[in-house]
Scaffold this active site. Structure first.
Site, PDB file in Angstrom:
ATOM      1  N   ARG A  68      27.603  -3.266 -19.047  1.00 57.32           N
ATOM      2  CA  ARG A  68      28.290  -3.073 -17.804  1.00 57.32           C
ATOM      3  C   ARG A  68      27.529  -3.311 -16.583  1.00 57.32           C
ATOM      4  O   ARG A  68      28.046  -3.784 -15.593  1.00 57.32           O
ATOM      5  CB  ARG A  68      29.119  -1.752 -17.934  1.00 57.32           C
ATOM      6  CG  ARG A  68      30.063  -1.643 -16.874  1.00 57.32           C
ATOM      7  CD  ARG A  68      31.218  -2.632 -16.895  1.00 57.32           C
ATOM      8  NE  ARG A  68      32.195  -2.230 -15.455  1.00 57.32           N
ATOM      9  CZ  ARG A  68      33.234  -1.829 -15.678  1.00 57.32           C
ATOM     10  NH1 ARG A  68      33.672  -1.308 -16.779  1.00 57.32           N
ATOM     11  NH2 ARG A  68      34.082  -1.385 -14.734  1.00 57.32           N
ATOM     12  N   LEU A  96      33.755  -0.660  -9.210  1.00 54.87           N
ATOM     13  CA  LEU A  96      32.767  -1.436  -8.976  1.00 54.87           C
ATOM     14  C   LEU A  96      31.480  -0.434  -9.158  1.00 54.87           C
ATOM     15  O   LEU A  96      31.586   0.986  -8.995  1.00 54.87           O
ATOM     16  CB  LEU A  96      32.877  -1.486  -7.428  1.00 54.87           C
ATOM     17  CG  LEU A  96      33.894  -2.568  -7.132  1.00 54.87           C
ATOM     18  CD1 LEU A  96      34.300  -2.751  -5.511  1.00 54.87           C
ATOM     19  CD2 LEU A  96      33.505  -3.955  -7.767  1.00 54.87           C
ATOM     20  N   ASN A 110      39.803  -1.141  -0.744  1.00 50.98           N
ATOM     21  CA  ASN A 110      40.564  -1.207  -1.736  1.00 50.98           C
ATOM     22  C   ASN A 110      42.146  -0.658  -1.377  1.00 50.98           C
ATOM     23  O   ASN A 110      42.306  -0.047  -0.705  1.00 50.98           O
ATOM     24  CB  ASN A 110      40.085  -0.058  -2.930  1.00 50.98           C
ATOM     25  CG  ASN A 110      40.625  -0.617  -4.261  1.00 50.98           C
ATOM     26  OD1 ASN A 110      41.467  -1.576  -4.437  1.00 50.98           O
ATOM     27  ND2 ASN A 110      40.729   0.390  -5.249  1.00 50.98           N
ATOM     28  N   THR A 111      43.000  -1.429  -2.014  1.00 49.37           N
ATOM     29  CA  THR A 111      44.382  -0.884  -2.027  1.00 49.37           C
ATOM     30  C   THR A 111      44.761  -0.214  -3.264  1.00 49.37           C
ATOM     31  O   THR A 111      44.461  -0.516  -4.207  1.00 49.37           O
ATOM     32  CB  THR A 111      45.202  -2.084  -1.883  1.00 49.37           C
ATOM     33  OG1 THR A 111      45.592  -2.763  -2.924  1.00 49.37           O
ATOM     34  CG2 THR A 111      44.555  -3.339  -0.690  1.00 49.37           C
ATOM     35  N   HIS A 112      45.769   0.694  -2.934  1.00 49.52           N
ATOM     36  CA  HIS A 112      46.093   1.790  -4.015  1.00 49.52           C
ATOM     37  C   HIS A 112      47.623   1.935  -3.957  1.00 49.52           C
ATOM     38  O   HIS A 112      48.217   2.095  -2.854  1.00 49.52           O
ATOM     39  CB  HIS A 112      45.336   2.855  -4.350  1.00 49.52           C
ATOM     40  CG  HIS A 112      45.784   3.620  -5.414  1.00 49.52           C
ATOM     41  ND1 HIS A 112      45.226   3.249  -6.514  1.00 49.52           N
ATOM     42  CD2 HIS A 112      46.491   4.850  -5.670  1.00 49.52           C
ATOM     43  CE1 HIS A 112      45.892   4.172  -7.524  1.00 49.52           C
ATOM     44  NE2 HIS A 112      46.479   5.208  -6.756  1.00 49.52           N
ATOM     45  N   ASP A 144      34.213   4.257  -2.473  1.00 47.04           N
ATOM     46  CA  ASP A 144      32.919   5.005  -2.674  1.00 47.04           C
ATOM     47  C   ASP A 144      32.703   5.032  -4.462  1.00 47.04           C
ATOM     48  O   ASP A 144      33.353   4.279  -4.983  1.00 47.04           O
ATOM     49  CB  ASP A 144      32.997   6.260  -1.944  1.00 47.04           C
ATOM     50  CG  ASP A 144      33.943   6.968  -2.583  1.00 47.04           C
ATOM     51  OD1 ASP A 144      34.687   6.739  -3.693  1.00 47.04           O
ATOM     52  OD2 ASP A 144      34.210   8.424  -2.156  1.00 47.04           O
ATOM     53  N   GLY A 146      33.650   7.013  -6.760  1.00 49.15           N
ATOM     54  CA  GLY A 146      34.779   7.966  -7.292  1.00 49.15           C
ATOM     55  C   GLY A 146      35.813   7.031  -7.687  1.00 49.15           C
ATOM     56  O   GLY A 146      35.955   5.686  -7.132  1.00 49.15           O
ATOM     57  N   ASP A 148      39.134   6.068  -6.496  1.00 47.27           N
ATOM     58  CA  ASP A 148      40.172   6.226  -5.710  1.00 47.27           C
ATOM     59  C   ASP A 148      39.824   7.471  -4.701  1.00 47.27           C
ATOM     60  O   ASP A 148      41.055   7.967  -4.528  1.00 47.27           O
ATOM     61  CB  ASP A 148      41.546   6.213  -6.187  1.00 47.27           C
ATOM     62  CG  ASP A 148      42.001   5.078  -6.899  1.00 47.27           C
ATOM     63  OD1 ASP A 148      41.495   3.848  -6.744  1.00 47.27           O
ATOM     64  OD2 ASP A 148      42.843   5.072  -8.024  1.00 47.27           O
TER      65      ASP A 148
HETATM   66  C1  GAR Z   1      48.731  -3.538  -6.434  1.00 50.72           C
HETATM   67  O1  GAR Z   1      49.545  -2.605  -6.173  1.00 50.72           O
HETATM   68  C2  GAR Z   1      47.434  -2.708  -6.183  1.00 50.72           C
HETATM   69  O2  GAR Z   1      47.180  -1.789  -5.642  1.00 50.72           O
HETATM   70  C3  GAR Z   1      46.931  -2.616  -7.655  1.00 50.72           C
HETATM   71  O3  GAR Z   1      47.630  -3.698  -8.392  1.00 50.72           O
HETATM   72  C4  GAR Z   1      48.506  -4.406  -7.766  1.00 50.72           C
HETATM   73  C5  GAR Z   1      48.019  -5.626  -7.319  1.00 50.72           C
HETATM   74  O4  GAR Z   1      49.287  -6.712  -7.305  1.00 50.72           O
HETATM   75  N1  GAR Z   1      45.701  -2.051  -7.945  1.00 50.72           N
HETATM   76  C6  GAR Z   1      45.378  -1.134  -8.537  1.00 50.72           C
HETATM   77  O5  GAR Z   1      46.332  -0.051  -9.060  1.00 50.72           O
HETATM   78  C7  GAR Z   1      44.074  -0.708  -8.849  1.00 50.72           C
HETATM   79  N2  GAR Z   1      43.754   0.661  -9.382  1.00 50.72           N
HETATM   80  P1  GAR Z   1      48.861  -8.306  -7.032  1.00 50.72           P
HETATM   81  O6  GAR Z   1      48.020  -8.627  -8.292  1.00 50.72           O
HETATM   82  O7  GAR Z   1      50.417  -8.834  -6.970  1.00 50.72           O
HETATM   83  O8  GAR Z   1      48.503  -8.444  -5.746  1.00 50.72           O
END
Ligand code: GAR
Length: 193
Positions: A68, A96, A110-112, A144, A146, A148
């Site tokens: 990994r 990452l 990152n988006t969550h 970072d 962790g 999220d």
């Molecule tokens: C989003 O909701 C993003 O936050 C989530 O996957 C989706 C991607 O949507 N990511 C996570 O949950 C990461 N832990 P998309 O492929 O339609 O852009």
């Protein structure tokens, strides 16, 4: 000075967040360009989205049980070749690692699909429903080491409606996430971390 931000986007799935960012850059709403898209999934529809817009799209799959840290180091090199100002993880379903964060920490967002620190992890919409909250939302944060846990940059609230299942709720959250991602890139200032 108004320098265009070079962004590499990391994806695993359908790539609707990526699409919103590409659309915003092409419409001139954001002073940034997506210089490459990298996925851990060879068949990710997000890669096709990128190619349709003439953006270089690279698959870097991880084979379960293999090294990994080596995979992470290769990912770091692939991304580094594009010399990005910012890395946006947009639906990238891998953590990452050390090598990546040593190189891009402080400039990887990152988006969550929840209002962090509530409901971190892979099943945020499901977990929000299970907890019975009436409001959840979306977060863009600085990555970072962790899960999220990084510094929160922007958030938006999303109502949980009667009859929602995890999929319906997640799709409603993603509408907010797409706007947040664009906003986070638009408002990003190099060195702000
Ligand atoms: C989003 O909701 C993003 O936050 C989530 O996957 C989706 C991607 O949507 N990511 C996570 O949950 C990461 N832990 P998309 O492929 O339609 O852009």
């Amino acid at each position: 000075m108004n320098v265009t931000l070079d962004v590499v986007v990391l994806v695993s799935g359908t790539g609707t967040l990526l699409q919103s960012l590409i659309d915003a850059t092409e419409a001139g709403e954001v002073n940034a360009r997506v210089v490459a898209v990298v996925s851990d999934q060879e068949a990710a529809p997000a890669l096709m989205r990128a190619r349709r817009h003439g953006i270089e799209a690279i698959a870097h799959p991880y084979r379960r049980g293999t090294d990994r840290a080596g995979w992470d180091a290769q990912l770091t090199d692939i991304v580094a070749a594009f010399e990005p100002d910012l890395v946006a993880s947009a639906g990238f379903m891998k953590l990452l690692g050390e090598a990546f964060l040593a190189r891009f920490g402080g400039r990887t967002i990152n988006t969550h699909p929840s209002l962090l620190p509530s409901f971190p992890g892979m099943r945020a919409a499901h977990d929000a429903l299970a907890a019975g909250v009436k409001v959840t939302g979306a977060t863009v944060f600085l990555v970072d080491e962790g899960v999220d846990t990084g510094r929160i940059l922007v958030q938006a609230a999303v109502e949980v409606l009667d009859g929602d299942d995890a999929e319906v709720l997640h799709e409603r959250i993603k509408i907010a996430e797409r706007e947040l991602l664009v906003r986070a890139v638009r408002d990003w200032r190099p060195g702000e971390a």
